[in-house]
Design an enzyme around this catalytic site. Sequence first.
Site, mmCIF file in Angstrom:
data_model
loop_
_atom_site.group_PDB
_atom_site.id
_atom_site.type_symbol
_atom_site.label_atom_id
_atom_site.label_comp_id
_atom_site.label_asym_id
_atom_site.label_seq_id
_atom_site.Cartn_x
_atom_site.Cartn_y
_atom_site.Cartn_z
ATOM 1 C CB THR A 67 44.507 -0.357 26.288
ATOM 2 O OG1 THR A 67 44.379 1.045 26.559
ATOM 3 C CG2 THR A 67 45.482 -0.966 27.282
ATOM 4 C CB THR A 88 46.554 -5.910 18.653
ATOM 5 O OG1 THR A 88 46.721 -7.284 19.032
ATOM 6 C CG2 THR A 88 46.356 -5.836 17.150
ATOM 7 C CB ALA A 135 38.807 -7.840 20.349
ATOM 8 C CD GLU A 148 40.329 -1.559 26.163
ATOM 9 O OE1 GLU A 148 41.482 -1.777 25.765
ATOM 10 O OE2 GLU A 148 39.578 -2.463 26.591
#
Length: 262
Positions: free
Chosen positions: A33, A36, A91, A111
């Site tokens: 999610t 990126t 991240a 995640e």
Amino acid sequence: MTIELSPIDRAKFVAARRAADFVEDGMRVGLGTGSTAAWLVRCLGEMVRDHGLRIKGVPTSARTAELARDMGINVISLDEARWLDLTIDGADEFDDELNLIKGGGGALLQEKIVATASDQMIVIADAAKEVEHLGAFPLPCEVIPFGWRTTQALIEETLVAMDVMGRASSLRMNGDKPYITDEGNYIVDLHLNRIGNARQLAMVLNQMPGVVENGLFIDICDVVVIGHSDGRVELRDINEGTATEEKIDFAETDNLFSDLGD
């Protein structure tokens, strides 16, 4: 028509494009999610549509699931998949040991569950996400709504004994209301500035009643793919102890970027 990307979007895109090469036909893939990870979903969608790639995607949020379906990816639940070959996610920060802070997009719980249910986790990021010490980015803690103020106070009290530079915290908001995660919880962001012992902090936070999960991903990431605006990508494999650099050439065409208004 050609769509001009900003330098940061070019960096995110080339990282996602290179990471997509890790995905093979028949794989069960965790889909991350965030901005990126959304590039990765678009890249995989193109591979499904134009090259016949057959995968099953397990999204880490409702918005990723929606984008994946829009891109033509076969979306299944983690319960259906049971175990994954690979998860690719972004991240908010990563250090030289590939420890991470995640959760800026509010999906840290799903995640982390998806990442730890995978044979391999690959992180895609632009170069600005690399830090010497984690903590400049606020550390998210997902907490249950019941008694959240008490939980927040307990967290702040516990931080006094932790190796951190800051101890302030704030409830994440969505306008004038608390931000609600996909699991119906709140997020308390910890403004720590610098985390000296991330492993210890992660363990202590998760022992607190009311804390569901924290955004420290320790010993979970296997490979990081770092994108640069000039098309360079760096691949660092923590297990193999290797670091390589490549150059990605691409054309910014409608074929991949037509959905950027989503």
